[in-house]
Design an enzyme around this catalytic site. Structure first.
Site, PDB file in Angstrom:
ATOM      1  N   GLU A   1       0.800  -1.228   0.000  1.00 20.69           N
ATOM      2  CA  GLU A   1       0.000   0.000   0.000  1.00 20.69           C
ATOM      3  C   GLU A   1       0.831   1.275   0.000  1.00 20.69           C
ATOM      4  O   GLU A   1       0.488   2.239   0.673  1.00 20.69           O
ATOM      5  CB  GLU A   1      -0.947   0.003   1.216  1.00 20.69           C
ATOM      6  CG  GLU A   1      -1.895  -1.171   1.200  1.00 20.69           C
ATOM      7  CD  GLU A   1      -2.737  -1.292   2.458  1.00 20.69           C
ATOM      8  OE1 GLU A   1      -3.940  -1.547   2.324  1.00 20.69           O
ATOM      9  OE2 GLU A   1      -2.193  -1.143   3.572  1.00 20.69           O
TER      10      GLU A   1
HETATM   11  C1  TNX Z   1      -4.415  -4.357   4.869  1.00 18.67           C
HETATM   12  S1  TNX Z   1      -2.540  -6.663   4.562  1.00 18.67           S
HETATM   13  C2  TNX Z   1      -3.141  -4.090   5.324  1.00 18.67           C
HETATM   14  C3  TNX Z   1      -2.925  -3.774   6.753  1.00 18.67           C
HETATM   15  C4  TNX Z   1      -4.218  -3.601   7.490  1.00 18.67           C
HETATM   16  C5  TNX Z   1      -5.185  -4.677   7.082  1.00 18.67           C
HETATM   17  C6  TNX Z   1      -6.487  -4.622   7.831  1.00 18.67           C
HETATM   18  C7  TNX Z   1      -1.635  -5.553   4.267  1.00 18.67           C
HETATM   19  C8  TNX Z   1      -0.418  -5.946   3.639  1.00 18.67           C
HETATM   20  N1  TNX Z   1      -2.000  -4.294   4.581  1.00 18.67           N
HETATM   21  O1  TNX Z   1      -2.123  -2.628   6.877  1.00 18.67           O
HETATM   22  O2  TNX Z   1      -3.957  -3.679   8.858  1.00 18.67           O
HETATM   23  O3  TNX Z   1      -5.454  -4.595   5.719  1.00 18.67           O
HETATM   24  O4  TNX Z   1      -7.271  -5.717   7.524  1.00 18.67           O
END
Ligand code: TNX
Length: 497
Positions: free
Chosen positions: A309
């Site tokens: 992300e």
């Molecule tokens: C996505 S999974 C994220 C996390 C959040 C999560 C909550 C991932 C690699 N990134 O930063 O905590 O969703 O479900």
């Protein structure tokens, strides 16, 4: 040949046969025997004895096995390799003895978890109970399907103490998981002391979601977690999530920001809005120091670099950054693992973790074609922070509701098009902690889904059936009660009483 039996063991063993007879009775005169000259096995025997003493009140001395082989008691033995591999074991229970054999101490430790589950549930109690303490007459031959069976714990969104992490290690190791992935850094908190950059922990560690006090692990704390995990044959994989998810670091050191200004600490739960400054050399000095110090504290082969992300970073710059971070990880003697976004880098990390069921998986498949191994964490199945259903008090919903059957009823070899058994290193259950504040919260979300995911990773597909699994799961509930584990009474499971 004796019939195969459906023991209430999770994960289901590769093979289990009843051998007839009443089985073994653990009594006041039972001894635990370990081979001479094998301190690791002696320690497994001592830990087993310690656990059994608490609930039985029996003395259960641990002694070195003499020759010729003694009969009676619980025998831990190491054998030549053969088919068992590093984690496999054979467990034979007769009226005269419980004999556990493995090639490696690791296999004996896994086998001990099976033995615990073959004893009555009260064996897990912390005070003396009445027996009888019978183990059914069986012969189990067992080994894992996948090498990586992980549980990730997010200590960044809410901080969890060393003792709370140890409690989670106890619970995951009972289900034969062998990796603890610690998500040590995120926007809301930096949880590991770094000597060269002391404000990371001192300032970046002082916040958490909702505005609590946060916390961080000193190096001594972290070493304690690693050692505790090692004693349970669990490898700690630390995650330093970059370049996004870095507000706590950016708030601690203005020079890591492109504009030279440190933002405030962050206590919300949005994602994707922060990035280290990729243009500044200081960023790479920072990474070299942090990764160097964390690598030096970590005996396992892997270091997780996050990479998820990073929504403010253009793709080409992102790929170049991940390539550079991987070189830093390698220079410190570790192998990089990254979230699925890191599959864009060339080469991709040696291990990539698939998670985002909402985005295309082409890059993940292409990386696998180039030899990258995959850890599968599909959010709609293994995200333990998703609500079970709309009535669940804790958790998030972005990947949908995840009921017990969703977490259990899938196969790693057929999850992604073009990705087969040979590409899959294993599976990992994620416990993100935006909404989780206590051990009770953690347990409620992990149980009963976590044992299901453990079985996906350990048991052969042929031994896995939802209907049998729900019954075995129901049989675990008295164990969780004896261990004071807070669990969700899912309507999908036929709980007794
Ligand atoms: C996505 S999974 C994220 C996390 C959040 C999560 C909550 C991932 C690699 N990134 O930063 O905590 O969703 O479900």
């Amino acid at each position: 040949m004796q019939p195969s039996v459906d023991l209430s063991v999770i994960p289901a063993p590769a093979s289990a046969r009843g051998t007839g007879g009443a089985g073994f009775a653990l009594t006041r005169s039972t001894r635990i025997l370990t081979p001479p000259g094998e301190p690791a096995v002696a320690r497994i025997g001592a830990d087993l004895a310690g656990g059994l003493r608490r609930s039985t009140g029996y003395p259960l001395p641990v002694a070195r096995a003499g020759r010729p082989r003694e009969r009676g008691g619980i025998l831990l033995e190491t054998t030549g390799g053969g088919q068992l591999g590093d984690e496999g074991y054979e467990l034979e229970v007769t009226g005269a003895a419980v004999t556990l054999r493995a090639h490696r101490p690791e296999g004996l430790f896994r086998g001990v978890q099976t033995l615990r589950q073959l004893l009555p549930a009260a064996i897990e109690g912390s005070t003396v109970r009445r027996g009888p303490w019978r183990v059914p007459a069986v012969r189990v031959v067992d080994r894992p399907r996948f090498a990586w069976r992980g549980a990730a714990l997010d200590v960044a969104r809410h901080f969890f103490t060393v003792d709370e992490v140890k409690r989670y290690i106890d619970l995951i190791s009972l289900y034969k998981l062998n990796v603890l992935h610690l998500h040590l850094t995120d926007d809301q908190g930096w949880r590991i002391a770094v000597d060269g950059w002391p404000r990371l922990a001192a300032h970046g560690g002082s916040s958490e979601v909702g505005g609590g006090r946060g916390g961080f692990y000193t190096k001594q704390d972290y070493r304690g977690i690693v050692r505790y995990a090692q004693d349970r044959y669990v490898t700690v994989v630390p995650e330093i999530d970059v370049p996004g998810h870095t507000n706590a670091a950016l708030a601690s050191y203005p020079e890591l920001n492109c504009d030279g200004h440190a933002p405030e600490l962050y206590t919300g739960i949005d994602v994707g809005f922060t990035s280290l400054c990729l243009d500044k050399e200081v960023t790479y000095r920072f990474l070299d120091d942090v990764i160097g110090e964390v690598a030096a504290l970590t005996p396992g082969p892997y270091l997780h670099i996050g990479g998820d992300e990073a929504q403010t970073v253009p793709d080409d710059r992102y790929a170049a950054f991940i390539e550079r971070v991987q070189r830093i990880v390698r220079a410190h003697g570790k192998r990089a693992i990254g979230w699925q976004e890191t599959a864009k880098a060339r080469p991709a990390p040696s291990v990539v973790q698939y998670w985002n069921v909402r985005s295309a998986s082409d890059e993940v498949r292409q990386a696998a074609e180039q030899g990258t191994k995959l850890v599968l964490s599909p959010a709609s199945k293994v995200y333990l922070d998703m609500k079970y259903d709309s009535g669940t008090r804790l958790g998030l919903e972005w990947a949908g509701h995840v009921e017990v059957r969703d977490a259990y009823d899938w196969d790693p070899a057929t999850l992604l098009d073009g990705v087969g058994e040979q590409d899959v290193l294993g599976v990992e259950a994620q416990l993100w902690s935006e909404t989780l504040r206590s051990v009770g919260d953690m347990e409620f979300m992990a149980f009963p889904r976590l044992p299901g995911i453990a079985e996906v990773g350990w048991s052969p597909a042929s031994a896995r059936h939802w209907d049998g699994f729900r019954r075995r799961l129901a049989a675990q509930a008295p164990r969780w009660s004896a261990m004071a584990v807070n669990y969700h009474r899912s309507p999908q499971v036929p709980w007794a009483g």
